[in-house]
Design a protein around this motif. Structure first.
Motif, PDB file in Angstrom:
ATOM      1  N   SER A 135      -7.689  -4.924 142.080  1.00 16.81           N
ATOM      2  CA  SER A 135      -8.228  -4.296 143.445  1.00 16.81           C
ATOM      3  C   SER A 135      -7.657  -5.101 144.389  1.00 16.81           C
ATOM      4  O   SER A 135      -7.519  -4.809 145.419  1.00 16.81           O
ATOM      5  CB  SER A 135      -9.476  -3.916 143.385  1.00 16.81           C
ATOM      6  OG  SER A 135     -10.417  -5.247 143.256  1.00 16.81           O
ATOM      7  N   TRP A 155     -15.192  -6.831 135.387  1.00 15.00           N
ATOM      8  CA  TRP A 155     -15.108  -7.053 136.701  1.00 15.00           C
ATOM      9  C   TRP A 155     -14.252  -8.232 137.355  1.00 15.00           C
ATOM     10  O   TRP A 155     -13.743  -8.117 138.466  1.00 15.00           O
ATOM     11  CB  TRP A 155     -16.746  -7.514 137.428  1.00 15.00           C
ATOM     12  CG  TRP A 155     -17.605  -6.193 137.162  1.00 15.00           C
ATOM     13  CD1 TRP A 155     -18.667  -5.919 136.225  1.00 15.00           C
ATOM     14  CD2 TRP A 155     -17.576  -4.943 137.780  1.00 15.00           C
ATOM     15  NE1 TRP A 155     -19.173  -4.953 136.352  1.00 15.00           N
ATOM     16  CE2 TRP A 155     -18.446  -4.130 137.284  1.00 15.00           C
ATOM     17  CE3 TRP A 155     -16.779  -4.604 138.683  1.00 15.00           C
ATOM     18  CZ2 TRP A 155     -18.817  -2.719 137.564  1.00 15.00           C
ATOM     19  CZ3 TRP A 155     -16.904  -3.154 139.102  1.00 15.00           C
ATOM     20  CH2 TRP A 155     -17.705  -2.278 138.341  1.00 15.00           C
ATOM     21  N   GLN A 167     -15.948  -5.967 143.767  1.00 18.44           N
ATOM     22  CA  GLN A 167     -15.943  -6.377 142.156  1.00 18.44           C
ATOM     23  C   GLN A 167     -16.290  -8.094 141.965  1.00 18.44           C
ATOM     24  O   GLN A 167     -16.925  -8.438 140.984  1.00 18.44           O
ATOM     25  CB  GLN A 167     -14.495  -6.306 141.989  1.00 18.44           C
ATOM     26  CG  GLN A 167     -14.044  -5.035 141.517  1.00 18.44           C
ATOM     27  CD  GLN A 167     -13.959  -4.273 142.786  1.00 18.44           C
ATOM     28  OE1 GLN A 167     -13.481  -4.481 143.652  1.00 18.44           O
ATOM     29  NE2 GLN A 167     -14.332  -3.011 142.798  1.00 18.44           N
ATOM     30  N   ASN A 205      -8.072  -3.001 132.086  1.00 13.87           N
ATOM     31  CA  ASN A 205      -7.481  -3.056 133.426  1.00 13.87           C
ATOM     32  C   ASN A 205      -6.008  -3.176 133.490  1.00 13.87           C
ATOM     33  O   ASN A 205      -5.507  -2.659 134.551  1.00 13.87           O
ATOM     34  CB  ASN A 205      -8.212  -4.347 134.171  1.00 13.87           C
ATOM     35  CG  ASN A 205      -9.665  -3.847 134.630  1.00 13.87           C
ATOM     36  OD1 ASN A 205      -9.821  -3.597 135.578  1.00 13.87           O
ATOM     37  ND2 ASN A 205     -10.608  -4.307 133.656  1.00 13.87           N
ATOM     38  N   ASN A 244     -11.085  -6.369 136.988  1.00 14.95           N
ATOM     39  CA  ASN A 244     -11.132  -5.227 138.402  1.00 14.95           C
ATOM     40  C   ASN A 244     -10.806  -5.935 139.548  1.00 14.95           C
ATOM     41  O   ASN A 244      -9.984  -5.228 140.436  1.00 14.95           O
ATOM     42  CB  ASN A 244     -12.723  -4.665 138.015  1.00 14.95           C
ATOM     43  CG  ASN A 244     -12.692  -3.259 138.486  1.00 14.95           C
ATOM     44  OD1 ASN A 244     -12.208  -3.201 139.525  1.00 14.95           O
ATOM     45  ND2 ASN A 244     -13.059  -2.625 137.729  1.00 14.95           N
ATOM     46  N   ASN A 262      -7.706   4.218 140.592  1.00 11.08           N
ATOM     47  CA  ASN A 262      -8.968   4.560 141.121  1.00 11.08           C
ATOM     48  C   ASN A 262      -9.241   4.158 142.506  1.00 11.08           C
ATOM     49  O   ASN A 262      -9.551   4.824 143.491  1.00 11.08           O
ATOM     50  CB  ASN A 262     -10.236   3.880 140.170  1.00 11.08           C
ATOM     51  CG  ASN A 262     -10.468   4.812 138.813  1.00 11.08           C
ATOM     52  OD1 ASN A 262     -10.034   5.889 138.948  1.00 11.08           O
ATOM     53  ND2 ASN A 262     -10.997   4.084 138.126  1.00 11.08           N
ATOM     54  N   TYR A 263      -9.028   2.831 142.946  1.00 17.00           N
ATOM     55  CA  TYR A 263      -9.119   2.258 144.309  1.00 17.00           C
ATOM     56  C   TYR A 263      -8.315   2.514 145.252  1.00 17.00           C
ATOM     57  O   TYR A 263      -8.535   2.714 146.642  1.00 17.00           O
ATOM     58  CB  TYR A 263      -9.423   0.958 144.224  1.00 17.00           C
ATOM     59  CG  TYR A 263     -10.542   0.356 143.082  1.00 17.00           C
ATOM     60  CD1 TYR A 263     -11.883   0.900 143.790  1.00 17.00           C
ATOM     61  CD2 TYR A 263     -10.487  -0.394 142.138  1.00 17.00           C
ATOM     62  CE1 TYR A 263     -12.999   0.293 142.982  1.00 17.00           C
ATOM     63  CE2 TYR A 263     -11.383  -0.792 141.363  1.00 17.00           C
ATOM     64  CZ  TYR A 263     -12.935  -0.602 141.815  1.00 17.00           C
ATOM     65  OH  TYR A 263     -13.895  -0.705 140.797  1.00 17.00           O
ATOM     66  N   SER A 298     -15.960   3.689 142.890  1.00 20.20           N
ATOM     67  CA  SER A 298     -14.434   3.110 142.608  1.00 20.20           C
ATOM     68  C   SER A 298     -13.794   4.431 143.184  1.00 20.20           C
ATOM     69  O   SER A 298     -12.477   4.271 143.311  1.00 20.20           O
ATOM     70  CB  SER A 298     -14.440   3.082 141.107  1.00 20.20           C
ATOM     71  OG  SER A 298     -14.535   4.247 140.451  1.00 20.20           O
ATOM     72  N   ASN A 319     -10.672   4.289 128.357  1.00 15.48           N
ATOM     73  CA  ASN A 319     -11.599   4.450 129.570  1.00 15.48           C
ATOM     74  C   ASN A 319     -13.026   3.933 129.145  1.00 15.48           C
ATOM     75  O   ASN A 319     -13.556   3.330 129.939  1.00 15.48           O
ATOM     76  CB  ASN A 319     -11.640   5.795 130.200  1.00 15.48           C
ATOM     77  CG  ASN A 319     -11.895   5.922 131.630  1.00 15.48           C
ATOM     78  OD1 ASN A 319     -11.384   5.066 132.372  1.00 15.48           O
ATOM     79  ND2 ASN A 319     -12.621   6.992 131.872  1.00 15.48           N
ATOM     80  N   ASN A 325      -7.514   1.020 137.473  1.00 15.99           N
ATOM     81  CA  ASN A 325      -8.305   0.656 138.734  1.00 15.99           C
ATOM     82  C   ASN A 325      -7.401   0.716 139.638  1.00 15.99           C
ATOM     83  O   ASN A 325      -7.875   0.802 141.063  1.00 15.99           O
ATOM     84  CB  ASN A 325      -9.136  -0.554 138.402  1.00 15.99           C
ATOM     85  CG  ASN A 325     -10.256  -0.525 137.414  1.00 15.99           C
ATOM     86  OD1 ASN A 325     -11.217   0.589 137.802  1.00 15.99           O
ATOM     87  ND2 ASN A 325     -10.536  -1.225 136.531  1.00 15.99           N
TER      88      ASN A 325
END
Length: 540
Positions: free
Chosen positions: A443, A436, A77, A296, A439, A304-305, A39, A408, A301
């Motif tokens: 993403s 996911w 994901q 999320n 996620n 993160n991404y 990630s 988290n 995320n």
């Protein structure tokens, strides 16, 4: 009571809090190192000049490039979504330990496939390998919290499942800094971007080897009728003799819970699906999935991404500066995760952490969005951050301090403990699949959101965090210190806000009665794990 004193559901021998249970949790959590590393490293790798040059990113339009980057990130994901669903089947037939071995092997094959990518072959090996690697981490993400939860004494269950989250943050920390390191020390080349991809193999290899040493979950073994093996595993992980009253009581509690669910639901692969007809089971599946929607929805995320994109929206320019700022983000997350594990999750409680984290995080997001709305984003490599921009960066790191010790890891802890033995694997598979899925949504569409919404992205995440406060306050009971076998009682107790206190008092009184009745009786477990009671002749 000292700062680190544990809240126990019953008198617990100190031997129970031994190195073996921590070692099993740590080894299983190499799976989360895999997830955390991916990630973190993928977004910053996509920003490396050597990577963009190798795959001709300059030839794409802005919209086409955003779509390509989103696809590279999000196929992982998508694979994880299906892997988490398949984990129920492997967990049922193979058990927790062997399933972890299988998913680690799948991840290794996928990671190795990515290394074949180059300018001639194109991005195909990376995309295909990320689907396979995602399948592996999806399965592992479903299994590890269950495995750790089933091994854990109730008083430190949050801490031990928290090791899973710590592994995630350590992997993320390495992932954030690895690209800063290669960008600073290596000349732009295929080797520069290939190193971050290759490092994925390290935590996966450690999990593969460690899975040969850790013990199978005793609760899973009891559920399969393998009582002798289950008793040996339980004695090993607790470091207690089979005739210790604590162990006798634990086995008796597991047996009662299994018997109740065999009567109400039944044993078998398909029976947990039939249990979904029950409203109380449906409700817990809904709560587990919603926790990951709100997690999320915090924006984590997206950061993160696509951390370089996020920092660019605030006004940070330049690959090196963006990578450094992202690395500091990883340091802050890791430090606060350690505080969360050592103290907050098992002392402050799950509910209060989620509520406090959402309120504080939302306020920070409102400020960042308002700054970008009023000041706009500085343009050009020579643009300097204003005092407002510096404040926005401060609030970004402040948001991290609110989010990390709350949303988290806490949803993973709650989902690992809220389901019954017969529905735990399916429930955790559902929860992980929800994680996911959301996620993937974040993403997949984050680049387009920043292109179209600008500051509105931060207002969007801030609004979702406020809504999560209402959800948690009215619907999520406090689960800390409650034994797994008493979760049904907890979720049925009203008022929900006081359920933990009421259930813990009931358990204390029941334990006192059990120990009072045990006076004058020798309890023991035979070699098959059955409880024997023998009157003591020396009692008058």
């Amino acid at each position: 009571m000292t700062l680190f004193a544990l809240k126990e559901d019953r008198p617990t021998p100190k031997a129970v809090y031994n190195w073996r249970v921590y070692a099993c949790a740590a080894i299983a959590s190499f799976a989360s190192c895999m997830i955390g590393y991916d990630s973190a490293f993928i977004g910053t790798t996509l920003a490396l000049p050597s990577f963009t040059k190798e795959f001709h990113f300059a030839s794409y339009s802005k919209d086409a490039l955003a779509l390509l980057q989103a696809n590279i990130v999000s196929v992982y994901q998508a694979g994880a979504f299906f892997g988490s669903l398949c984990a129920y089947g492997t967990s049922y037939f193979l058990g927790r330990r062997k399933s972890l071995f299988v998913f680690a092997l799948i991840f290794i094959v996928g990671s190795a496939t990515m290394l074949a990518a180059n300018s001639a072959r194109g991005l195909g090996p990376i995309i295909g390998g990320r689907v396979m690697a995602g399948f592996g981490v999806g399965g592992a993400s479903s299994l590890v919290p269950i495995y750790i939860s089933e091994l854990s004494p109730p008083a430190i269950r949050g801490r031990l499942v928290g090791i899973y989250e710590l592994g995630w943050q350590i992997g993320g920390l390495i992932g954030f800094w690895i690209n800063y390191g290669v960008e600073q020390t290596l000349q732009p080349s295929r080797k520069q971007w290939l190193i971050p991809f290759a490092i994925q193999l390290i935590p996966a290899g450690l999990l593969l080897i460690g899975a040969l040493w850790i013990r199978e979950s005793p609760r899973w073994l009891f559920s399969k009728g393998r009582r002798e093996e289950a008793l040996r595993a339980l004695c090993w992980v607790r470091k207690l003799d089979a005739n210790d009253i604590y162990l006798v009581e634990e086995v008796q509690s597991i047996d009662q819970e299994l018997e109740r669910y065999r009567h109400e639901v039944g044993a078998g692969f398909w029976k947990p699906f039939l249990a979904l007809k029950q409203r109380k089971v449906q409700w817990r599946f809904f709560l587990g999935g919603m926790l990951f929607l709100w997690q999320n929805g915090s924006g984590i995320n997206a950061i993160n991404y696509y951390s370089p994109t996020v920092f660019k929206s605030i006004g940070i320019e330049g690959t090196s500066t963006a990578l450094l700022t992202t690395g500091l983000f990883g340091v802050v997350k890791t430090c606060f995760t350690i505080v969360w594990i050592l103290y907050l999750v098992d002392h402050f409680g799950r509910r209060r952490l989620l509520i406090a984290g959402a309120v504080g995080g939302s306020l920070c997001m409102w400020f960042i969005g308002a700054y970008i709305k009023v000041a706009g984003t500085p343009q050009g490599s020579g643009a300097q951050l204003s005092s407002g921009g510096i404040a926005a960066i401060f609030f970004f790191y402040l948001w991290t301090t609110f989010y990390t010790p709350s949303w988290n890891g806490t949803p993973w802890v709650i989902n690992s403990e809220m389901f019954s033995q017969n529905t735990r694997s399916l429930g955790q598979a559902s929860a992980a699949a929800n994680n996911w899925f959301w996620n993937f949504i974040i993403s997949r569409f984050t680049p387009q959101m920043f292109l179209k919404m600008s500051y509105g992205v931060y207002f969007f995440f801030a609004s979702l965090m406020i809504l999560s406060v209402v959800f948690v306050y009215f619907l999520i009971p406090e689960t800390k210190s409650v034994p797994l076998e008493s979760m049904d009682r907890l979720f049925e107790t009203r008022p929900l806000q006081k359920a933990n206190k009421l259930v813990m008092e009931e358990l204390r009184l029941e334990d006192e009665e059990f120990r009072q009745n045990a006076r004058g009786v020798n309890f023991s477990l035979d070699e098959k794990g059955n409880v024997d009671q023998v009157e003591r002749a020396d009692v008058v």
